[in-house]
Each structure stands twice: as structure tokens, then as C-alpha cells.
Design a protein around this motif. Structure first.
Motif, mmCIF file in Angstrom:
data_model
loop_
_atom_site.group_PDB
_atom_site.id
_atom_site.type_symbol
_atom_site.label_atom_id
_atom_site.label_comp_id
_atom_site.label_asym_id
_atom_site.label_seq_id
_atom_site.Cartn_x
_atom_site.Cartn_y
_atom_site.Cartn_z
ATOM 1 N N PHE A 163 0.863 -1.167 0.103
ATOM 2 C CA PHE A 163 -0.186 0.065 -0.265
ATOM 3 C C PHE A 163 0.802 1.241 0.073
ATOM 4 O O PHE A 163 2.310 1.050 0.600
ATOM 5 C CB PHE A 163 -1.058 0.046 1.204
ATOM 6 C CG PHE A 163 -1.947 -1.014 0.980
ATOM 7 C CD1 PHE A 163 -2.788 -1.012 -0.027
ATOM 8 C CD2 PHE A 163 -2.354 -1.801 2.033
ATOM 9 C CE1 PHE A 163 -3.864 -2.043 -0.342
ATOM 10 C CE2 PHE A 163 -3.293 -3.057 1.911
ATOM 11 C CZ PHE A 163 -4.109 -2.849 0.798
ATOM 12 N N TYR A 164 0.547 2.381 -0.558
ATOM 13 C CA TYR A 164 1.305 3.560 -0.832
ATOM 14 C C TYR A 164 1.991 4.041 0.372
ATOM 15 O O TYR A 164 3.055 4.668 0.237
ATOM 16 C CB TYR A 164 0.652 4.715 -1.396
ATOM 17 C CG TYR A 164 -0.224 5.316 -0.635
ATOM 18 C CD1 TYR A 164 -0.108 6.443 0.000
ATOM 19 C CD2 TYR A 164 -1.920 4.706 -0.695
ATOM 20 C CE1 TYR A 164 -0.827 7.006 0.757
ATOM 21 C CE2 TYR A 164 -2.495 5.316 0.442
ATOM 22 C CZ TYR A 164 -2.270 6.573 1.053
ATOM 23 O OH TYR A 164 -2.963 7.294 2.092
ATOM 24 N N PHE A 165 1.449 3.886 1.664
ATOM 25 C CA PHE A 165 2.024 4.382 2.725
ATOM 26 C C PHE A 165 3.124 3.446 3.311
ATOM 27 O O PHE A 165 3.772 3.698 4.379
ATOM 28 C CB PHE A 165 1.002 4.745 3.546
ATOM 29 C CG PHE A 165 0.038 3.667 3.900
ATOM 30 C CD1 PHE A 165 0.521 2.715 4.931
ATOM 31 C CD2 PHE A 165 -0.997 3.685 3.277
ATOM 32 C CE1 PHE A 165 -0.619 1.612 4.861
ATOM 33 C CE2 PHE A 165 -2.094 2.339 3.510
ATOM 34 C CZ PHE A 165 -1.940 1.493 4.404
ATOM 35 N N ASN A 166 3.149 2.357 2.881
ATOM 36 C CA ASN A 166 4.189 1.348 3.716
ATOM 37 C C ASN A 166 5.583 1.438 3.012
ATOM 38 O O ASN A 166 5.951 0.488 2.494
ATOM 39 C CB ASN A 166 3.721 -0.286 3.341
ATOM 40 C CG ASN A 166 4.203 -1.233 4.276
ATOM 41 O OD1 ASN A 166 4.808 -0.850 4.800
ATOM 42 N ND2 ASN A 166 3.197 -2.403 4.148
ATOM 43 N N THR A 167 6.408 2.330 3.676
ATOM 44 C CA THR A 167 7.788 2.575 3.222
ATOM 45 C C THR A 167 8.571 1.585 3.946
ATOM 46 O O THR A 167 9.777 1.201 3.313
ATOM 47 C CB THR A 167 8.047 3.978 3.925
ATOM 48 O OG1 THR A 167 7.571 4.275 5.049
ATOM 49 C CG2 THR A 167 7.722 5.098 2.902
ATOM 50 N N ALA A 168 8.274 0.965 5.027
ATOM 51 C CA ALA A 168 9.160 -0.066 5.654
ATOM 52 C C ALA A 168 9.190 -1.357 4.786
ATOM 53 O O ALA A 168 10.133 -2.029 4.377
ATOM 54 C CB ALA A 168 8.592 -0.306 6.970
ATOM 55 N N SER A 169 7.894 -1.457 4.145
ATOM 56 C CA SER A 169 7.715 -2.997 3.437
ATOM 57 C C SER A 169 8.438 -2.855 2.130
ATOM 58 O O SER A 169 9.378 -3.432 1.301
ATOM 59 C CB SER A 169 6.536 -3.379 3.227
ATOM 60 O OG SER A 169 6.290 -4.444 2.356
ATOM 61 N N LEU A 170 8.181 -1.248 1.527
ATOM 62 C CA LEU A 170 9.040 -0.971 0.311
ATOM 63 C C LEU A 170 10.645 -1.042 0.424
ATOM 64 O O LEU A 170 11.257 -1.638 -0.457
ATOM 65 C CB LEU A 170 8.580 0.265 -0.087
ATOM 66 C CG LEU A 170 8.806 0.548 -1.615
ATOM 67 C CD1 LEU A 170 7.992 -0.357 -2.692
ATOM 68 C CD2 LEU A 170 8.264 2.016 -2.186
ATOM 69 N N ALA A 171 10.920 -0.768 1.631
ATOM 70 C CA ALA A 171 12.518 -0.656 1.722
ATOM 71 C C ALA A 171 12.782 -2.087 1.735
ATOM 72 O O ALA A 171 14.067 -2.432 1.315
ATOM 73 C CB ALA A 171 12.668 -0.161 3.078
#
Ligand code: COA
Length: 182
Positions: free
Chosen positions: A131-139
Motif C-alpha cells: 500500500f502506498y504508505f508502507n515505506t518499511a515494506s517497500l524498503a
């Protein structure tokens, strides 16, 4: 079909889920800070929901339909990481209980699952997304070599909303290149 394998890393054991994991799963997953990031997990989350989910984890498994309980010696079960088939491509998904965030556990667990998946299958590509707000998972995904492929929409059951979802993909080559540079 053989038993689902157990994967080990420096700090972790990734094992088959067990019915007796239900209370632990419910205590970690009954947390909106976790479930707001996941597509298919309701909030609040109960032991019975965990039991239903565990029963649905078939005895038969395949590399495209598999879930690993992410455990370590000190904390026991901390979360899950698994593969499931989305159309023609396998998708990786994962979550970790909030007390265990930020210590590199999911990067370590997901790397082990992806390595096992690429070694076990002939696949050259897997997909995922956040989801667009999930910076930790994108990292986590970017550390593994995933790249963004677009933006879609996905239902989030816990938020009862359709939310912008960054789609990602990981090729075999990019994964092993990313491992070398870690
Ligand atoms: C996403 C999740 C699995 C990450 O697990 P984790 O073990 O904490 O991840 P790691 O520690 O391996 O890596 C997290 C990375 O994100 C970075 N990060 C964490 N919060 C961040 C933020 N707010 N902004 C930017 N980066 C952030 C960390 O710095 C770390 O990168 P680094 O090692 O380069 O410093 C965990 O937060 C979680 O379970 N969240 C809820 C469920 C979820 O989001 N599942 C995935 C759905 S797509």
C-alpha cells in the motif's frame, strides 16, 4: 507430496504453521498497525480467525502456495512469510508482529524464502507490492532487488477501503545481484 521444508538463516527458523500457533498469531495480528498494511486480514482479529486460517493451510503445499512461520530462538513465532499464486506469477507476502519490527528480521526471512523459491522452481520472476504508505515494506523489497512496476488499487479488509497499491516485481538476476551487494 513431501513435507514442507524448514528453512534456516543466521538468526531464524522458517517452519510449517501449526494449529497450536493460533493464540500467538491472534495476539500479534490483532493490531491495526499490522493489519492496515495487509489486503486480506480483518480487524479485529481473533483466535478463531487464526484457527480457520491455519485449517485452510492445506496439508498439501507447493512452492507457489506455501506459508512459513518466522521464528527465532528468543521470541518464538514472530510472523509469517509465504508465496501464493497470482495469475501466472507467484506473489510473496509477509508480516511481522510490531515488537519485532526494525531489526532486519523480514529482510532476512524474505531473502531465505525467495532464494528457496528460485532454487526450487524454474521461475525467473515473482511479484509483490505495498500500500502506498508502507515505506518499511517497500524498503524490505528494494533491499531484495524488487523494482516498482506501477500503481494499482487493492481492497484492504481491515481498513474497509480500496487503497492505492504500488506493484513490484523481482527477477532472479536482480535478486542474486542484490544479495551480493548486501
Ligand atoms: C514491513 C515489515 C514486514 C518489515 O519488517 P522488518 O523486519 O521491520 O523489516 P527490516 O527491519 O528487515 O527492514 C525494514 C527497512 O525499512 C526501513 N524502514 C522502516 N520504517 C521506515 C519508514 N517509516 N520509512 C522508510 N524506511 C523505513 C528500515 O530502515 C529498514 O531498512 P534498512 O535496513 O535499510 O534500514 C513489518 O514492518 C511489518 O510486518 N509491517 C506490518 C505488515 C506489513 O506491512 N506487511 C507487508 C505488507 S506489503
Amino acid at each position: 507430496m513431501t513435507e514442507q521444508p524448514e528453512l534456516t538463516t543466521d538468526r531464524l527458523v522458517l517452519r510449517r504453521p501449526r494449529l497450536r500457533d493460533a493464540p500467538r498469531i491472534a495476539s500479534l495480528l490483532n493490531n491495526f498497525e499490522v493489519t492496515k498494511n495487509l489486503a486480506r486480514v480483518p480487524h479485529p482479529y481473533t483466535i478463531n480467525m487464526a484457527l480457520d486460517w491455519l485449517v485452510r493451510q492445506k496439508r498439501e503445499w507447493s512452492p507457489d502456495m506455501v506459508t512459513f512461520a518466522v521464528c527465532d530462538k528468543h521470541n518464538g513465532l514472530m510472523g509469517f512469510c509465504g508465496m501464493h499464486r497470482e495469475g501466472r506469477t507467484a506473489e510473496i507476502g509477509y508480516w511481522l508482529g510490531q515488537p519485532f519490527w526494525g531489526q532486519g528480521y523480514m529482510t532476512e526471512a524474505a531473502a531465505a524464502v525467495v532464494d528457496w523459491y528460485f532454487q526450487t522452481t524454474g521461475a525467473n520472476r515473482i511479484v509483490s507490492g505495498v500500500f502506498y504508505f508502507n515505506t518499511a515494506s517497500l524498503a524490505v523489497q528494494e533491499k531484495l532487488g524488487f523494482v516498482r512496476t506501477g500503481i494499482g488499487k487493492r481492497i484492504c479488509i481491515a481498513q474497509n477501503a480500496e487503497i492505492d497499491h504500488i506493484e513490484t516485481e523481482l527477477t532472479r538476476d536482480a535478486f542474486y545481484k542484490a544479495l551480493e551487494t548486501q
